[in-house]
Design a protein around this motif. Structure first.
Motif, PDB file in Angstrom:
ATOM      1  N   LYS A  58       9.290   4.268   1.461  1.00 12.16           N
ATOM      2  CA  LYS A  58       8.910   5.356   0.553  1.00 12.16           C
ATOM      3  C   LYS A  58       9.953   6.475   0.563  1.00 12.16           C
ATOM      4  O   LYS A  58      10.243   7.081  -0.477  1.00 12.16           O
ATOM      5  CB  LYS A  58       7.539   5.901   0.949  1.00 12.16           C
ATOM      6  CG  LYS A  58       6.385   4.966   0.614  1.00 12.16           C
ATOM      7  CD  LYS A  58       5.049   5.555   1.040  1.00 12.16           C
ATOM      8  CE  LYS A  58       3.894   4.615   0.697  1.00 12.16           C
ATOM      9  NZ  LYS A  58       2.587   5.167   1.154  1.00 12.16           N
ATOM     10  N   THR A  59      10.498   6.749   1.739  1.00 13.49           N
ATOM     11  CA  THR A  59      11.530   7.783   1.853  1.00 13.49           C
ATOM     12  C   THR A  59      12.736   7.439   0.992  1.00 13.49           C
ATOM     13  O   THR A  59      13.266   8.302   0.269  1.00 13.49           O
ATOM     14  CB  THR A  59      11.962   7.923   3.322  1.00 13.49           C
ATOM     15  OG1 THR A  59      10.849   8.364   4.105  1.00 13.49           O
ATOM     16  CG2 THR A  59      13.101   8.929   3.465  1.00 13.49           C
ATOM     17  N   LEU A  60      13.170   6.183   1.056  1.00 10.85           N
ATOM     18  CA  LEU A  60      14.327   5.766   0.273  1.00 10.85           C
ATOM     19  C   LEU A  60      14.015   5.711  -1.218  1.00 10.85           C
ATOM     20  O   LEU A  60      14.829   6.149  -2.050  1.00 10.85           O
ATOM     21  CB  LEU A  60      14.810   4.399   0.752  1.00 10.85           C
ATOM     22  CG  LEU A  60      15.484   4.372   2.127  1.00 10.85           C
ATOM     23  CD1 LEU A  60      15.685   2.949   2.593  1.00 10.85           C
ATOM     24  CD2 LEU A  60      16.812   5.111   2.085  1.00 10.85           C
ATOM     25  N   VAL A  61      12.854   5.189  -1.569  1.00  3.77           N
ATOM     26  CA  VAL A  61      12.486   5.070  -2.982  1.00  3.77           C
ATOM     27  C   VAL A  61      12.417   6.437  -3.643  1.00  3.77           C
ATOM     28  O   VAL A  61      12.860   6.615  -4.789  1.00  3.77           O
ATOM     29  CB  VAL A  61      11.141   4.322  -3.126  1.00  3.77           C
ATOM     30  CG1 VAL A  61      10.611   4.437  -4.555  1.00  3.77           C
ATOM     31  CG2 VAL A  61      11.297   2.862  -2.750  1.00  3.77           C
ATOM     32  N   THR A  62      11.888   7.417  -2.941  1.00  4.44           N
ATOM     33  CA  THR A  62      11.764   8.769  -3.500  1.00  4.44           C
ATOM     34  C   THR A  62      13.118   9.316  -3.908  1.00  4.44           C
ATOM     35  O   THR A  62      13.287   9.871  -5.003  1.00  4.44           O
ATOM     36  CB  THR A  62      11.105   9.708  -2.469  1.00  4.44           C
ATOM     37  OG1 THR A  62       9.789   9.241  -2.185  1.00  4.44           O
ATOM     38  CG2 THR A  62      11.024  11.124  -3.024  1.00  4.44           C
ATOM     39  N   VAL A  63      14.116   9.157  -3.045  1.00  6.76           N
ATOM     40  CA  VAL A  63      15.442   9.693  -3.348  1.00  6.76           C
ATOM     41  C   VAL A  63      16.177   8.794  -4.343  1.00  6.76           C
ATOM     42  O   VAL A  63      16.937   9.280  -5.184  1.00  6.76           O
ATOM     43  CB  VAL A  63      16.257   9.876  -2.057  1.00  6.76           C
ATOM     44  CG1 VAL A  63      17.616  10.502  -2.359  1.00  6.76           C
ATOM     45  CG2 VAL A  63      15.503  10.762  -1.073  1.00  6.76           C
TER      46      VAL A  63
END
Length: 222
Positions: A58-63
């Protein structure tokens, strides 16, 4: 690294409340976008090591939604899918991510990740002929002849209307010649290209390779 970056960002954005006046040139200030990028890379690495895979994703997808063409973020995301053995995501998103690397002028990275996927999960299914050709070309340059051959070998049968078949045949001839010493196959392929595509842009390279193969054959002992 993450703590230092976060502390720096907090000091810069809240310097007046903290009673700190930083004498920093504008160009030296960490832009919010770059801060988010670095933080996502660092956080996802920590979360992955802690086994918090969904949070890392989720952290990577958000950015990535804000910076879809960032090479480091895309690579970290792909490697996260590999590390978490997400077969469904690799099957559905893998080819799309590999294509993105090629479009970002990173075919070597696409080839590297393709090999990583193949070695641990089996070769990903790539439906687009151009992408197969581009990754096979990158694999050939890395002297990964076997996977390159597997990608390009039956392309002419599976997509007879592919517009770059002349170049694909040439690549196949080079793979046979440099990777397997199958010069007989190379000669046949080169002769076919010369006959089928006499006005091709690759015809000069075809003739050059034919000359090399002819010289090698004449040098062979009787």
């Amino acid at each position: 690294i993450v703590t230092s970056a976060m502390m720096g960002y907090i000091c810069l954005t809240r310097q007046r409340k903290l009673g700190v006046i930083a004498q920093v040139e504008d160009e030296e200030m960490l832009e919010a976008e770059e801060f988010d990028r670095r933080k996502a890379l660092a956080d996802s690495s920590i979360l992955l090591r802690e086994g918090r895979h969904e949070e890392a994703r989720k952290t990577l997808v958000t950015v990535l939604r804000q910076q879809p063409d960032d090479i480091a973020l895309n690579e970290r995301y792909y490697r996260l899918l590999l590390a978490t053995d997400d077969k469904k995501a690799l099957r559905e998103l893998g080819p799309h991510l590999l294509e993105r690397f090629v479009k970002l002028n990173q075919p070597h990275k696409a080839a590297e990740l393709y090999l990583a996927t193949t070695s641990s999960h089996g070769a990903p299914v790539i439906d687009k002929s151009l992408l197969r050709h581009q990754i096979a070309e990158a694999l050939y340059r890395q002297r990964q002849f076997k996977p390159a051959l597997a990608l390009i070998n039956n392309l002419h049968k599976e997509d007879p209307h592919y517009t770059r078949l002349d170049s694909a045949y040439l690549l196949l001839a080079k793979i046979y010649m440099d990777g397997f010493n199958r010069t007989d196959n190379s000669r046949k392929l080169l002769a076919f290209v010369q006959k089928k595509y006499p006005n091709s842009k690759v015809i000069g390279e075809v003739r050059q390779l034919q000359g090399i193969l002819a010289a090698e054959k004449s040098a062979e002992p009787a």
